[in-house]
Design a protein around this motif. Structure first.
Motif, PDB file in Angstrom:
ATOM      1  N   UNK A 167      24.326 -34.789 -11.564  1.00 59.95           N
ATOM      2  CA  UNK A 167      23.083 -35.547 -11.581  1.00 59.95           C
ATOM      3  C   UNK A 167      22.932 -36.480 -10.396  1.00 59.95           C
ATOM      4  N   UNK A 168      23.701 -36.251  -9.352  1.00 56.98           N
ATOM      5  CA  UNK A 168      23.585 -37.069  -8.154  1.00 56.98           C
ATOM      6  C   UNK A 168      23.247 -36.183  -6.968  1.00 56.98           C
ATOM      7  N   UNK A 169      22.948 -36.806  -5.857  1.00 55.98           N
ATOM      8  CA  UNK A 169      22.701 -36.071  -4.616  1.00 55.98           C
ATOM      9  C   UNK A 169      23.336 -36.894  -3.502  1.00 55.98           C
ATOM     10  N   UNK A 170      24.601 -36.589  -3.199  1.00 56.23           N
ATOM     11  CA  UNK A 170      25.349 -37.418  -2.251  1.00 56.23           C
ATOM     12  C   UNK A 170      25.226 -36.893  -0.820  1.00 56.23           C
ATOM     13  N   UNK A 199      30.694 -28.882  -1.426  1.00 53.59           N
ATOM     14  CA  UNK A 199      29.849 -28.424  -2.519  1.00 53.59           C
ATOM     15  C   UNK A 199      29.318 -27.025  -2.209  1.00 53.59           C
ATOM     16  N   UNK A 200      28.836 -26.317  -3.228  1.00 54.46           N
ATOM     17  CA  UNK A 200      28.341 -24.952  -3.021  1.00 54.46           C
ATOM     18  C   UNK A 200      27.090 -24.855  -2.147  1.00 54.46           C
ATOM     19  N   UNK A 201      26.351 -25.960  -1.981  1.00 57.55           N
ATOM     20  CA  UNK A 201      25.128 -25.908  -1.183  1.00 57.55           C
ATOM     21  C   UNK A 201      24.874 -27.235  -0.480  1.00 57.55           C
ATOM     22  N   UNK A 202      24.254 -27.131   0.701  1.00 59.26           N
ATOM     23  CA  UNK A 202      23.751 -28.294   1.426  1.00 59.26           C
ATOM     24  C   UNK A 202      22.255 -28.084   1.593  1.00 59.26           C
ATOM     25  N   UNK A 239      10.771 -33.907  -3.528  1.00 61.16           N
ATOM     26  CA  UNK A 239      11.522 -32.658  -3.333  1.00 61.16           C
ATOM     27  C   UNK A 239      12.996 -32.856  -3.651  1.00 61.16           C
ATOM     28  N   UNK A 240      13.565 -33.956  -3.168  1.00 63.74           N
ATOM     29  CA  UNK A 240      14.976 -34.258  -3.449  1.00 63.74           C
ATOM     30  C   UNK A 240      15.230 -34.401  -4.939  1.00 63.74           C
ATOM     31  N   UNK A 256      17.616 -29.568 -10.653  1.00 67.22           N
ATOM     32  CA  UNK A 256      17.801 -28.136 -10.899  1.00 67.22           C
ATOM     33  C   UNK A 256      18.953 -27.515 -10.113  1.00 67.22           C
ATOM     34  N   UNK A 257      19.688 -28.303  -9.358  1.00 61.59           N
ATOM     35  CA  UNK A 257      20.777 -27.735  -8.557  1.00 61.59           C
ATOM     36  C   UNK A 257      21.929 -27.227  -9.417  1.00 61.59           C
ATOM     37  N   UNK A 258      22.029 -27.685 -10.648  1.00 57.17           N
ATOM     38  CA  UNK A 258      23.114 -27.239 -11.521  1.00 57.17           C
ATOM     39  C   UNK A 258      23.064 -25.729 -11.739  1.00 57.17           C
TER      40      UNK A 258
END
Length: 135
Positions: free
Chosen positions: A9-12, A51-54, A77-78, A84-86
């Motif tokens: 639930x974060x975006x580091x 992580x799996x994606x940048x 957008x972020x 939904x990145x999970x």
């Protein structure tokens, strides 16, 4: 997956596309598609990440002169990506890191629900293209 669950639930910073060379490679990638209001560019990264994606976001200064509007679109957008990145992380299971760029192509500031729907369907298309084996 246990390693990733606390940060779902974060975006580091490690999940952001910051490297100029990676950004340039991504702009010249082979796989791109349009999920209105975004053009999405995706490429398997040449540099493995934590992580799996940048992810990166681009909003044209030509279409939105005021930084307030550009920043709002990037924030929306972020947030949609973060929510939904999970789905993307769940299907990656140890594959290479993906670099993703969302380019906002509309001339108006859309509401969050439309942006979220576009991000969600873009993530589904990325999963199908990169992680699902055709039968």
């Amino acid at each position: 997956m246990d390693l990733l669950s606390p940060i779902m639930n974060t975006f580091c910073k490690s999940e952001r596309l910051c490297n100029k060379n990676l950004f340039e490679e991504l702009v010249h990638s082979d796989f791109s598609f349009v999920k209105f209001p975004f053009r999405v560019l995706v490429k398997k990264s040449s540099l493995q990440g934590e992580y799996p994606a940048r992810m990166g976001i681009s909003v044209s200064k030509k279409k939105f002169k005021r930084a307030v509007k550009r920043n709002r679109l990037k924030r929306l957008t972020r947030e949609a990506y973060r929510m939904h990145k999970s789905e993307l992380y769940k299907d990656s299971q140890g594959y290479e890191t993906l670099d993703i760029l969302f380019i906002y192509i509309d001339n108006t500031v859309l509401e969050y629900s439309k942006i979220e729907k576009a991000i969600q369907s873009a993530i589904q298309k990325i999963i199908i293209h990169f992680y699902r084996v055709p039968e």
